[in-house]
Design an enzyme around this catalytic site. Structure first.
Site, PDB file in Angstrom:
ATOM      1  N   GLY A 130       0.888  -1.138  -0.059  1.00  0.00           N
ATOM      2  CA  GLY A 130       0.150   0.109   0.090  1.00  0.00           C
ATOM      3  C   GLY A 130       0.859   1.065   0.041  1.00  0.00           C
TER       4      GLY A 130
ATOM      5  CB  CYS B 272       5.321  -4.042   0.054  1.00  0.00           C
ATOM      6  SG  CYS B 272       6.097  -2.269   0.004  1.00  0.00           S
ATOM      7  CE1 TYR B 273       1.065   1.233   5.284  1.00  0.00           C
ATOM      8  CE2 TYR B 273      -0.501  -0.558   5.795  1.00  0.00           C
ATOM      9  CZ  TYR B 273      -0.071   0.597   6.008  1.00  0.00           C
ATOM     10  OH  TYR B 273      -0.841   1.413   6.707  1.00  0.00           O
TER      11      TYR B 273
ATOM     12  CG  HIS C  46       5.891  -5.577  -4.787  1.00  0.00           C
ATOM     13  ND1 HIS C  46       4.564  -5.397  -4.204  1.00  0.00           N
ATOM     14  CD2 HIS C  46       6.432  -4.426  -4.425  1.00  0.00           C
ATOM     15  CE1 HIS C  46       4.401  -4.260  -3.798  1.00  0.00           C
ATOM     16  NE2 HIS C  46       5.543  -3.786  -3.751  1.00  0.00           N
TER      17      HIS C  46
ATOM     18  CD  GLU D   2       2.797  -8.105  -5.288  1.00  0.00           C
ATOM     19  OE1 GLU D   2       3.620  -9.048  -4.779  1.00  0.00           O
ATOM     20  OE2 GLU D   2       2.490  -7.112  -5.272  1.00  0.00           O
TER      21      GLU D   2
ATOM     22  CB  SER E 253     -19.885  -3.511 -26.639  1.00  0.00           C
ATOM     23  OG  SER E 253     -19.065  -4.800 -26.030  1.00  0.00           O
ATOM     24  N   GLY E 254     -20.555  -6.254 -28.414  1.00  0.00           N
ATOM     25  CA  GLY E 254     -19.775  -7.183 -29.347  1.00  0.00           C
ATOM     26  C   GLY E 254     -18.493  -7.646 -28.857  1.00  0.00           C
ATOM     27  N   GLY E 255     -17.946  -7.145 -27.894  1.00  0.00           N
ATOM     28  CA  GLY E 255     -16.632  -7.400 -27.220  1.00  0.00           C
ATOM     29  C   GLY E 255     -16.716  -8.406 -26.053  1.00  0.00           C
ATOM     30  CB  VAL E 256     -14.014 -10.562 -24.771  1.00  0.00           C
ATOM     31  CG1 VAL E 256     -13.275  -9.703 -24.419  1.00  0.00           C
ATOM     32  CG2 VAL E 256     -13.955 -11.908 -23.887  1.00  0.00           C
ATOM     33  CG  ASP E 257     -14.392  -7.059 -21.225  1.00  0.00           C
ATOM     34  OD1 ASP E 257     -13.618  -8.140 -21.274  1.00  0.00           O
ATOM     35  OD2 ASP E 257     -13.782  -5.951 -21.122  1.00  0.00           O
ATOM     36  CB  SER E 258     -20.581  -6.740 -22.911  1.00  0.00           C
ATOM     37  OG  SER E 258     -20.450  -6.656 -24.232  1.00  0.00           O
TER      38      SER E 258
ATOM     39  CE  LYS F 265     -10.454  -7.863 -22.950  1.00  0.00           C
ATOM     40  NZ  LYS F 265     -11.555  -6.755 -23.044  1.00  0.00           N
TER      41      LYS F 265
END
Ligand code: XMP
Length: 531
Positions: free
Chosen positions: A66, A93-94, A187, A189, A241-246, A387
Site C-alpha cells: 500500500g 511490503c506495507y 513484490h 506477485e 457491445s460485441g466485445g468479450v467482456d459484455s 482480461k
C-alpha cells in the site's frame, strides 16, 4: 433480498486466502497469482472483522502492499487478532511493515527509497533454525526481486528471524519465530520477480497446505450464486457491445437468472463488418437470450456529420449512446438492474479499490457516465478479474472461440479509425479494408499473438496507376500491436509476405483505395488508436 434468497445456501469455497487490501496497485495481481496457483483468493477491506474472516474458511491470509507509511496518522490498519487465528499470514511490503509493527518491530523511512529491480540474497541462518526453508524452497540463494518502497522494517523484536536481504534493505524477508507469519519487502506477485510465483506457491502449499483444487469453474459457481442473491427476481438489462467482456457478462447472467435477463445491442453504424450478425447469432440463436437490437445508425451518423475533432466525436457518441440506451431500457418494464463488464483494471485505474488509496492512474474510457444517469443498480460480476481470466471464464461458459478471443474494440468504434469527418462511404471503404486485414491475419495464424489489429482510413488521397488511368484515392493505414495491458504496446512484426498479401488484396478488392501503409510506432509515444 427476499426471503427465498435468504434461505439459499451460500457457495463458500472449501479453502480461501483472504487478501487484506491496503491499497496497492498490485493487489489484484496477488489475487490472480493465488488463483493461478489453484487456490481461491478474495480481496477484503483491511479492517475486516475477525468474525467475517472466520466465515470465509481461510487457510491463510495475505496482507497487501500500500502507498501509506505505517507510522502516519490514519494509515490503514488491521485487527491485531488476525495473528491469533492460528493460520499463516504473509505480509507483502506495507503488509510486512504493518505486521512487523503490530508484532513488536519498528518501521522507519529507508536511507533511500527503492524502486525497481534489485538482488536478493537468501540467508542461511533461518534455514539453520529450520525456518526459511519453507518460503524460499527451490529459490536460488541469489535472485532478482522487484522493490517499490520508501520505508523499511528497521528493527525486529527478538521474536523474528531475518530470512533475506538486498544491498540496501537488510530485512527484505522475515519470519516470526513462533507464529506462522512471513513478511517480504519485495513484490513476489509481479513478473519482474522471476521466482515470485515460486515464493507465493511455497506460501500456499508448504505453509498453508492448500489443496490446490480451485478452478475457473468454481469462480463461475460462486458468481452465479452472488448474482442470484443480488438481483432476486428482478429484471436485469445488459448492454452488449460485441466485445468479450459484455459477452461474458451476458452469458454468465443468462446462466444465473435465465429469462430475467434482457440484452440490448445498439447498432451505432460504427461497427465492423458482420459484427451485428455475429452478436445476433450467438446470443439470440445460440443462447436464446432475449436480445433487443436497436438500429440507431442514422442518429449517430447524423450527429457526427462534419465533426473532425476526436474528443468531440467521442463526446457525441457517448451522449447519443446514453440517449439511445435510455430509450431502449425505458421500454423494458420492471428493469431494475444494469449488468456491466467492468474488469479489475477499470476499477483500479479509476481509484475504486478497497482501501481507495491506490493512485488514480488514468481515468478509464469505460468507467463512469452511463449508470448513474440511468438510475439502475449495477451488477458487475467481473470486477475481480483480469482480461485473460475473463477469456477463460468465457470458454467455461461455452462462448464461441472467435468471441472469447476477440481483440478489444473501442466504444466509439470506427469513428476513431476514420480520421477526419465521417461519411457512410468512408465507413464502407474502411469496413472492407478492415475485413481483409483480419481475414489475412487469422489465415496466417497471427490473430491470437497480436493484441489488436485494425485498419485506419486516412483523410488524404494519393496517386495510383490503375490500368491505363491515373487514380487519386484514399490511403489505408494498417495498425497491429502486441501488448498485454494496452498501456504500453509495440508494433507487431508481421511477416513481409503477409503484409504484401494484405496490401495487394486491399488495393485490388477495395477499388477506392490507392495505397496501404503499415504503422510502425510503439506506445508510448504513439497511442494504439490513431485518434
Ligand atoms: P490508446 O489509443 O489510448 O488505446 O492507446 C488503448 C486501448 O483503449 C482502447 N480505446 C478506447 N476504448 N473508448 C473505448 O472503449 C475509447 O474512447 C477508446 N479509445 C481507445 C483502444 O482500442 C485500446 O484497446
Amino acid at each position: 433480498m427476499n426471503k427465498s434468497q435468504n434461505n439459499m445456501p451460500t457457495v463458500i469455497p472449501e479453502q480461501t486466502i483472504p487478501i487484506l487490501d491496503f491499497g496497492s496497485q498490485y493487489v489484484q495481481l496477488i489475487a490472480r497469482r493465488v488463483r493461478e496457483a489453484g487456490v481461491h483468493a478474495v480481496l477484503v477491506a483491511p479492517d475486516i472483522s475477525i468474525a467475517k474472516l472466520r466465515e470465509m474458511n481461510p487457510i491463510g491470509l495475505i496482507l497487501s502492499g500500500g502507498p501509506a507509511s505505517v507510522y502516519e496518522d490514519g494509515a490503514p490498519n488491521c485487527d491485531p487478532k488476525i495473528f491469533d487465528l492460528h493460520i499463516p499470514v504473509l505480509g507483502i511490503c506495507y503488509g510486512m511493515q504493518i505486521a512487523a509493527q503490530l508484532l513488536g518491530g519498528q518501521v522507519k523511512p529507508g536511507a533511500a527509497a527503492e524502486y525497481g529491480a534489485t538482488r536478493l540474497h537468501v540467508l542461511d541462518d533461518g534455514a539453520a533454525e529450520g525456518h526459511s526453508g519453507e518460503l524460499f524452497a527451490g529459490v536460488p540463494t541469489d535472485t532478482g526481486v522487484w522493490m517499490s518502497h520508501g520505508d523499511q522494517v528497521k528493527e525486529l523484536g527478538l521474536d523474528f528471524i531475518s530470512l533475506a536481504s538486498t544491498p540496501t534493505c537488510p530485512l527484505a524477508a522475515i519470519r516470526h519465530k513462533t507464529r506462522p507469519f512471513y513478511g517480504v519487502q519485495f513484490h513476489p506477485e509481479v513478473t519482474h520477480t522471476p521466482h515470485g510465483g515460486k515464493i507465493l506457491e511455497n506460501f500456499l502449499y508448504r505453509v498453508c497446505h492448500a489443496a490446490g483444487t480451485w478452478r475457473m469453474g468454481n469462480f463461475l459457481d460462486i458468481t452465479v450464486d452472488k448474482v442470484r442473491r443480488q438481483v432476486g427476481s428482478g429484471r436485469v438489462i445488459c448492454g452488449l457491445s460485441g466485445g468479450v467482456d459484455s459477452a461474458v457478462v451476458a452469458a454468465l447472467l443468462h446462466r444465473a437468472i435465465g429469462n430475467q435477463l434482457t440484452c440490448i445491442f445498439v447498432d451505432n453504424g460504427l461497427l465492423r463488418k458482420n459484427e451485428r450478425d455475429g452478436v445476433e447469432s450467438t446470443f439470440r440463436d445460440h443462447f436464446h437470450i432475449d436480445l433487443r437490437v436497436v438500429d440507431a445508425a442514422d442518429e449517430f451518423l447524423n450527429a457526427l456529420a462534419g465533426v473532425t475533432e476526436p474528443q468531440t466525436k467521442r463526446k457525441i457518441i457517448g451522449k447519443a449512446f446514453i440517449d439511445v440506451f435510455k430509450r431502449a431500457s425505458g421500454s423494458i418494464a420492471d428493469a431494475r438492474f444494469l449488468a456491466q463488464g467492468t474488469l479489475y483494471p477499470d476499477v483500479i485505474e479509476s481509484g475504486q479499490g478497497y482501501a481507495r488509496t491506490a493512485a488514480n492512474i488514468k481515468l478509464h474510457h469505460n468507467v463512469g457516465g452511463l449508470p448513474a444517469e440511468l438510475g439502475f443498480e449495477l451488477v458487475e460480476p467481473l470486477r475481480e478479474l483480469f482480461k485473460d481470466e475473463v477469456r477463460r471464464l468465457g470458454e467455461v461458459l461455452g462462448l464461441p472461440e472467435n468471441m472469447v478471443w476477440r481483440h478489444p474494440f473501442p466504444g466509439p468504434g470506427l469513428a476513431v479509425r476514420c480520421i477526419g469527418d465521417i461519411t457512410r462511404e468512408k465507413l464502407a471503404i474502411l469496413r472492407d479494408a478492415d475485413e481483409i486485414l483480419l481475414e489475412e491475419i487469422v489465415a496466417a495464424g497471427l490473430y491470437r499473438s497480436t493484441a489488436q489489429t485494425f485498419a485506419v482510413l486516412l483523410p488524404i488521397n494519393s496517386v495510383a496507376v490503375m490500368g491505363d488511368g491515373r487514380g487519386y484515392k484514399p490511403v489505408i493505414a494498417l495498425r497491429s500491436v502486441d501488448s498485454t495491458d494496452f498501456m504500453t504496446a509495440d508494433w507487431s512484426r508481421i511477416p513481409y509476405d503477409v503484409l504484401a498479401r494484405i496490401s495487394s488484396r486491399i488495393v485490388n478488392e477495395v477499388r477506392s483505395v490507392s495505397r496501404v501503409v503499415y504503422d510502425i510506432t510503439s506506445k508510448p509515444p504513439g497511442t494504439i488508436e490513431w485518434e
